[in-house]
Design an enzyme around this catalytic site. Structure first.
Site, short mmCIF file in Angstrom:
data_model
loop_
_atom_site.label_atom_id
_atom_site.label_comp_id
_atom_site.label_asym_id
_atom_site.label_seq_id
_atom_site.Cartn_x
_atom_site.Cartn_y
_atom_site.Cartn_z
N ARG A 1 -8.52 -16.95 10.15
CA ARG A 1 -7.76 -18.11 9.67
C ARG A 1 -6.98 -18.74 10.82
NH1 ARG A 1 -2.57 -16.20 7.77
NH2 ARG A 1 -2.49 -13.93 7.82
N ARG B 1 -9.60 -13.41 2.53
CA ARG B 1 -9.68 -14.55 3.46
C ARG B 1 -10.81 -14.35 4.46
NH1 ARG B 1 -5.59 -18.34 3.91
NH2 ARG B 1 -6.91 -19.17 5.56
N ASN C 1 -6.14 -13.56 20.18
CA ASN C 1 -5.45 -14.61 19.43
C ASN C 1 -4.48 -14.08 18.38
OD1 ASN C 1 -5.22 -17.36 17.95
ND2 ASN C 1 -6.10 -15.98 16.42
N ILE D 1 1.84 -12.08 15.35
CA ILE D 1 2.76 -12.10 14.20
C ILE D 1 4.16 -12.49 14.67
CG2 ILE D 1 1.52 -10.36 12.84
CD1 ILE D 1 3.65 -8.30 13.85
N TYR E 1 9.24 -12.00 19.78
CA TYR E 1 8.06 -12.86 19.93
C TYR E 1 8.02 -13.46 21.35
CZ TYR E 1 4.75 -16.61 18.59
OH TYR E 1 3.68 -17.46 18.49
N GLY F 1 1.88 -25.26 21.47
CA GLY F 1 3.20 -25.65 20.95
C GLY F 1 3.22 -25.36 19.47
N ILE G 1 1.78 -25.64 15.94
CA ILE G 1 0.45 -25.95 15.40
C ILE G 1 0.47 -25.74 13.88
CG2 ILE G 1 -2.02 -25.44 15.59
CD1 ILE G 1 -0.69 -26.38 18.26
N1 LIG Z 1 0.91 -21.67 14.65
C1 LIG Z 1 1.65 -21.98 15.69
O1 LIG Z 1 2.47 -22.93 15.69
C2 LIG Z 1 1.53 -21.18 16.97
C3 LIG Z 1 2.22 -21.64 18.11
C4 LIG Z 1 2.11 -20.94 19.30
C5 LIG Z 1 1.34 -19.80 19.36
N2 LIG Z 1 0.69 -19.36 18.24
C6 LIG Z 1 -0.09 -18.14 18.36
O2 LIG Z 1 -1.43 -18.39 18.00
C7 LIG Z 1 -2.00 -17.22 17.42
C8 LIG Z 1 -2.60 -17.56 16.06
O3 LIG Z 1 -1.58 -18.10 15.25
P1 LIG Z 1 -1.86 -18.69 13.79
O4 LIG Z 1 -0.77 -19.63 13.52
O5 LIG Z 1 -3.26 -19.14 13.69
O6 LIG Z 1 -1.64 -17.36 12.92
P2 LIG Z 1 -1.96 -17.06 11.37
O7 LIG Z 1 -2.42 -18.31 10.69
O8 LIG Z 1 -0.76 -16.35 10.88
O9 LIG Z 1 -3.22 -16.05 11.45
C9 LIG Z 1 -3.04 -14.80 12.01
C10 LIG Z 1 -4.37 -14.08 12.16
O10 LIG Z 1 -4.10 -12.87 12.90
C11 LIG Z 1 -4.50 -11.74 12.13
N3 LIG Z 1 -3.58 -10.64 12.37
C12 LIG Z 1 -2.25 -10.60 12.11
N4 LIG Z 1 -1.74 -9.40 12.43
C13 LIG Z 1 -2.77 -8.65 12.90
C14 LIG Z 1 -2.91 -7.31 13.34
N5 LIG Z 1 -1.86 -6.48 13.40
N6 LIG Z 1 -4.13 -6.87 13.71
C15 LIG Z 1 -5.21 -7.69 13.66
N7 LIG Z 1 -5.15 -8.97 13.26
C16 LIG Z 1 -3.95 -9.44 12.86
C17 LIG Z 1 -4.49 -12.20 10.69
O11 LIG Z 1 -5.31 -11.36 9.89
P3 LIG Z 1 -5.10 -11.27 8.26
O12 LIG Z 1 -5.65 -12.55 7.72
O13 LIG Z 1 -5.86 -10.06 7.86
O14 LIG Z 1 -3.62 -11.15 8.05
C18 LIG Z 1 -5.00 -13.63 10.85
O15 LIG Z 1 -6.41 -13.64 10.98
C19 LIG Z 1 -0.86 -16.19 17.35
O16 LIG Z 1 -0.92 -15.32 18.44
C20 LIG Z 1 0.38 -17.05 17.44
O17 LIG Z 1 1.47 -16.34 17.96
C21 LIG Z 1 0.77 -20.02 17.05
#
Ligand SMILES: NC(=O)c1ccc[n+]([C@@H]2O[C@H](COP(=O)([O-])OP(=O)(O)OC[C@H]3O[C@@H](n4cnc5c(N)ncnc54)[C@H](OP(=O)(O)O)[C@@H]3O)[C@@H](O)[C@H]2O)c1
Length: 271
Positions: free
Chosen positions: A27, A54, A104, A107, A169, A210, A212
């Site tokens: 996701r 999912r 990628n 949490i 984080y 940034g 997202i």
């Molecule tokens: N969204 C933002 O604004 C943003 C900004 C900067 C950086 N990021 C970084 O981008 C990356 C992806 O973010 P996102 O927003 O797409 O996150 P997300 O929508 O919360 O999705 C997280 C994904 O990581 C998996 N995951 C979580 N904990 C895990 C664990 N302990 N072991 C294996 N898989 C795990 C989840 O699996 P389940 O579905 O099974 O829970 C899910 O597939 C992250 O590293 C985040 O820090 C995001």
């Protein structure tokens, strides 16, 4: 054929025959990265931690959209070194090779420093930083044997700027910079030593998104999001696909001369 069609068909073959493992690939940003790598010809393995529903939904939608790509999903907690090693091996057993690792999954467990519980500090470091180390260690061994590979870390703008309530984080995400640069140096050194200079090499880079629009931001109150949008020069949140396109660019064989770098994709937020 128009000029655009020519460009599209060429772009679609950049990763033909390559196998990518994207943690948290079911996701959010990870799912967009899987789609983008597949659109360039790669076979894709998507990791997830526990949301099997999912993961199945993702697998169905992905198979319909990319029937030509061999894909698999792998359950494992990247906060566990054993799960990291097991899932990397599963991907290699299933697909026969591993060319691209995208660290990628991540949490958050936000608290101000004074309120941060030991467990929230440890868990976020384990998942967001140590997980990337153990996965990279396992993948690197295989990539060095083959003489080629790409590792991409998904860090965060918060790793560069810090963030109120995000000490765990921010520390983990900036820790990824040291991990990226050290892995990049060691990988280049090992490739040089082996004499296996096929022109592709093993590169390691980080991307710092940034803000997202994914489920990760769903816990952020709308008022706070409005405040964030006001600080972003382009005036909006980013889309997962806007991160994914940088990842597939870095993953290409032709990106062999780019290593140890941090790629910011944030709408100008850190200018
Ligand atoms: N969204 C933002 O604004 C943003 C900004 C900067 C950086 N990021 C970084 O981008 C990356 C992806 O973010 P996102 O927003 O797409 O996150 P997300 O929508 O919360 O999705 C997280 C994904 O990581 C998996 N995951 C979580 N904990 C895990 C664990 N302990 N072991 C294996 N898989 C795990 C989840 O699996 P389940 O579905 O099974 O829970 C899910 O597939 C992250 O590293 C985040 O820090 C995001």
């Amino acid at each position: 054929m128009t000029a655009t069609q020519v460009r599209t068909s060429r772009a679609g073959e950049k990763l033909l025959g390559r196998v990518a493992f994207v943690t948290g690939g079911t996701r959010g940003i990870g799912a967009a990265i899987c789609r983008s790598l597949a659109s360039q010809g790669a076979d894709v393995a998507a990791g997830y931690s526990g949301n099997t529903e999912r993961a199945q939904l993702f697998a169905q939608e992905f198979a319909a959209a990319h029937p030509e790509s061999h894909m698999s999903v792998h359950r494992g907690d990247i906060g566990s070194p054993e799960d990291c090693r097991r899932t990397v091996q599963e991907v290699i057993d299933r697909h026969g090779r591993l060319d691209i690792l995208v660290n990628n999954a991540g949490i958050t467990a936000d608290r101000t420093v004074l309120k941060m519980a030991d467990e929230d500090w440890r868990r976020v470091l384990d998942v967001n930083l140590s997980g990337a180390f153990y996965l990279s260690q396992a993948a690197l061994r295989h990539m060095l044997e083959r003489g080629s590979g790409r590792i991409v870390m998904i860090s965060s703008v918060i790793g560069e700027t810090g963030g109120i309530g995000q000490v765990n984080y921010a520390s983990a995400k900036s820790g990824l910079f040291g991990l990226t640069k050290t892995l990049a140096r060691e990988a280049a050194m090992q490739i040089q030593r082996s004499g296996n200079t096929n022109g592709i090499g093993v590169t390691v880079n980080a991307v710092t998104p940034g803000y997202i629009a994914t489920e990760m931001l769903e816990t952020v109150p709308e008022k706070v999001l409005d405040g964030l949008r006001a600080k972003i020069p382009v005036g909006r949140l980013g889309e997962p696909a806007e991160i994914a396109r940088v990842v597939h660019f870095l993953a290409a064989d032709a990106s062999a001369y780019i290593t140890g770098q941090i790629w910011a994709v944030n709408g100008g937020l850190d200018m």
